[in-house]
Scaffold this motif. Structure first.
Motif, mmCIF file in Angstrom:
data_model
loop_
_atom_site.group_PDB
_atom_site.id
_atom_site.type_symbol
_atom_site.label_atom_id
_atom_site.label_comp_id
_atom_site.label_asym_id
_atom_site.label_seq_id
_atom_site.Cartn_x
_atom_site.Cartn_y
_atom_site.Cartn_z
ATOM 1 N N ALA B 100 0.829 -1.211 0.000
ATOM 2 C CA ALA B 100 0.000 0.000 0.000
ATOM 3 C C ALA B 100 0.864 1.263 0.000
ATOM 4 N N LEU B 101 1.950 1.231 0.772
ATOM 5 C CA LEU B 101 2.860 2.382 0.796
ATOM 6 C C LEU B 101 3.592 2.521 -0.542
ATOM 7 N N GLU B 102 3.884 1.368 -1.159
ATOM 8 C CA GLU B 102 4.611 1.374 -2.430
ATOM 9 C C GLU B 102 3.847 2.165 -3.492
ATOM 10 N N SER B 103 2.525 2.072 -3.459
ATOM 11 C CA SER B 103 1.727 2.803 -4.447
ATOM 12 C C SER B 103 1.844 4.319 -4.285
ATOM 13 N N VAL B 104 2.078 4.779 -3.046
ATOM 14 C CA VAL B 104 2.294 6.211 -2.836
ATOM 15 C C VAL B 104 3.724 6.570 -3.234
ATOM 16 N N ARG B 105 4.643 5.688 -2.870
ATOM 17 C CA ARG B 105 6.063 5.916 -3.173
ATOM 18 C C ARG B 105 6.305 6.065 -4.675
ATOM 19 N N ASN B 106 5.647 5.201 -5.477
ATOM 20 C CA ASN B 106 5.905 5.263 -6.918
ATOM 21 C C ASN B 106 4.956 6.210 -7.663
ATOM 22 N N GLY B 107 4.136 6.949 -6.886
ATOM 23 C CA GLY B 107 3.323 7.976 -7.513
ATOM 24 C C GLY B 107 2.009 7.509 -8.112
ATOM 25 N N GLU B 108 1.674 6.230 -7.968
ATOM 26 C CA GLU B 108 0.383 5.750 -8.479
ATOM 27 C C GLU B 108 -0.786 6.334 -7.694
ATOM 28 N N ALA B 109 -0.556 6.529 -6.371
ATOM 29 C CA ALA B 109 -1.620 7.051 -5.503
ATOM 30 C C ALA B 109 -1.085 8.242 -4.724
ATOM 31 N N THR B 110 -2.001 9.074 -4.211
ATOM 32 C CA THR B 110 -1.591 10.282 -3.497
ATOM 33 C C THR B 110 -1.494 10.050 -2.002
ATOM 34 N N VAL B 111 -2.428 9.269 -1.474
ATOM 35 C CA VAL B 111 -2.490 9.048 -0.036
ATOM 36 C C VAL B 111 -2.663 7.564 0.223
ATOM 37 N N CYS B 112 -2.070 7.069 1.325
ATOM 38 C CA CYS B 112 -2.257 5.680 1.742
ATOM 39 C C CYS B 112 -3.117 5.644 2.996
ATOM 40 N N VAL B 113 -4.080 4.691 3.032
ATOM 41 C CA VAL B 113 -4.921 4.497 4.216
ATOM 42 C C VAL B 113 -4.692 3.090 4.743
ATOM 43 N N SER B 114 -4.457 2.952 6.073
ATOM 44 C CA SER B 114 -4.302 1.621 6.668
ATOM 45 C C SER B 114 -4.904 1.589 8.056
ATOM 46 N N CYS B 115 -5.493 0.436 8.444
ATOM 47 C CA CYS B 115 -5.989 0.244 9.817
ATOM 48 C C CYS B 115 -4.983 -0.546 10.646
#
Lengths: 368, 368
Positions: B100-115
């Motif tokens: 999930a963090l990787e998607s923010v790191r590589n710019g695919e997503a802007t924000v990561c959400v985790s519980c």
């Protein structure tokens, strides 16, 4: 010091409580009203009350039967909430607070009750009553509403000292256990050490050290150590006594008070919202009052100073007659159980366990 | 990093949010339900959801219209609440949290959400996203119900790091102000520094130093510094942002939660007491629900990690669909306001003010 009783001045054998009438937000009338309430409820208490003599005598004379139970001790000066503790102890010999502590110091009274400036009261108590042998940092133990059978947990330190090392925290555990035993009648109190997580790898280094020290003293001092606890356990049921430093303890205490007030305010707003909700609030009145009584800070009104030669009960600065009366009740119960002597014996026996370090724990007047 | 929108895969221009479906107490079904709820409410969000591929695909397929909005990214492993953060970052490359963090790191997503596990998420976020230039300790900003017009205050640090020196606290003030501006639309947020007393002579030395640093930055960083505040001001109205170290902040947070729960439990008991009080509770139902909604932690569900190259929203571990959906809403709002870039600009301009000390503030991977 023993629980002094006075058979000549006040009639039957009485436990004498020294009350500082000044320094609270509501003035001496509220304090004398609280004294009158306690005097009516409990025939075994006698009072020495400290403050401006003429004013106090007038207030006492208005209450039927109080004059024979209550000696007025004149002290012209008052410690205000804004006074700096260090300045008060230098120039405060004429204050009601000083005079009230003096009655405990010279053995006339067993416990002192004051609504005044906490920092000044603590520093003055340390200087005048002095610390118990072996205690480096005295602490303020406060009561916290909880779902435990005794309805309150004890937390210390509530703000006597912003620092505490591992050994101080261990002494807080001993003192808190002794208070829970004598103030709440819990035979084997459960002690928790406040931390940010219940896993042992979390938290500050001094907390891990304190963990080991407290665990090592649990059997001898006759308490159960439940280990690390979190903020949510302050009003919880996993332990009876929560140990922490005075900075964290004070923030937690004020946060709890603030949160309870917010919920109360929101509840009032919710019930004022519409005609139907106002009707509901009338019907719910008794239920709401029942709940409020459980969390009413006036009914758990007394931070107790632990670790001194004598017991001091700090009542809330905004205490009204009900609040003052609750603090007096607590003071009486602690006097009856010979709490000061028992606590001193506990601390002494723990010091025996730990003779190697005793040199660094001589009483020290620079605690503040 | 800019707010990435994707016009090919998910149809119209969308803000992409990366969601870790695993590690919460209620399992991936609750997370997907929360995603579905947000997707329905807001057409501008697209999702990348991380976890066991087959299970997630099944859960997504059950929700009408969700498949076209939600890409599933397979990650076989899960970070549990009991895992040690240091072990997770060494062996956690196959976990949904890492993915999930990787998607923010590589710019695919802007924000990561985790519980998931807070400690692990923080450490992994620091290692993978890295700290903003000039930030030594990232922080977790949490929301606190209050009587302010925005209905919530912000407190940081809620527990990212148990230590904070004066300079860290100053950076928390900057970051908290930026969050309040972008998350709550407050033009000139009021900042308070948590202490045990409002008098300047009280408290720890690093707090007095932090006081001066924050005051010196107030004008440039466009916030109002109200000075020291106490625990009771966390739910209060004297400021919008409360700054403290992560140990104190975490204790305060848990204490507030525990106190609110106690009051709720006592209220339930009070209304269950007698047939009349049960009748009253029926009539009071709407009022009580209105109040509960104001303090419902699910509706203020999102600790935000500040000080990283990318925004991470930590949802409560026990979040249900409503809680997950609230966290996604917050993530969306922060993405829309280009929060990460604005925060980075603020920190950079404060660092310019303070070039003498900049050498000691290089990014450091040993924060935990």
């Amino acid at each position: 010091m023993t629980a002094r009783t006075d058979q000549t001045r006040t009639g039957p054998a009485r436990t004498i409580i020294s009350v500082d009438a000044m320094g609270g937000d509501q003035g001496p009338a509220a304090v004398v009203a609280g004294i009158a309430h306690s005097a009516q409820k409990n025939r075994e208490i006698g009072f020495i009350v400290h403050g401006p003599g003429d004013e106090l005598k007038r207030l006492v004379a208005k209450r039927k039967g109080l004059e024979s139970r209550c000696e007025v001790r004149h002290a012209p000066d008052v410690v205000t909430m804004d006074d700096k503790p260090s300045s008060v102890v230098r120039h405060g010999r004429e204050t009601s607070m000083w005079s009230a502590l003096e009655s405990v110091r010279n053995g006339e009274a067993t416990v002192c009750v004051s609504c005044g400036n906490t920092g000044a009261l603590m520093l003055m108590s340390v200087l005048r009553l002095r610390k118990l042998p072996g205690i480096y940092r005295p602490a303020i133990a406060v009561m916290w509403p909880s779902q435990n059978p005794q309805e309150h947990n004890i937390m210390l330190d509530g703000g006597a000292d912003i620092r505490a090392d591992a050994k101080d925290l261990m002494q807080y555990a001993l003192m808190g256990a002794s208070y829970a035993r004598n103030g709440f009648g819990l035979e084997r109190p459960r002690i928790g050490l406040l931390n940010v997580g219940t896993e042992e790898h979390k938290g500050r280094a001094e907390l891990r050290e304190a963990y080991d020290l407290i665990a090592a003293n649990a059997r001898t001092a006759d308490f159960e150590f439940v280990g690390f606890v979190e903020g949510r356990d302050l009003p919880g049921t996993v332990c009876d006594v929560i140990v922490t430093d005075g900075f964290t303890g004070n923030v937690a205490l004020k946060t709890g008070e603030g949160t309870a007030k917010l919920v109360g305010d929101l509840l009032r707003e919710a019930f004022a919202y519409s005609p139907l909700s106002r009707l509901a609030s009338v019907l719910a009145y008794t239920s709401l009052r029942r709940m409020k009584k459980r969390v009413d800070p006036r009914r758990a009104n007394g931070g107790v100073f632990l670790g001194l030669n004598g017991t001091v009960v700090k009542s809330h600065g905004s205490a009204d007659a009900t609040g003052v009366s609750s603090a007096i009740k607590l003071a009486f119960e602690l006097a009856q159980s010979h709490f000061t002597e028992r606590l001193a014996a506990r601390v002494a026996s723990a010091a025996l366990l730990d003779q190697g370090d005793s040199a660094e724990n001589t009483p020290d007047e620079e605690a503040q």
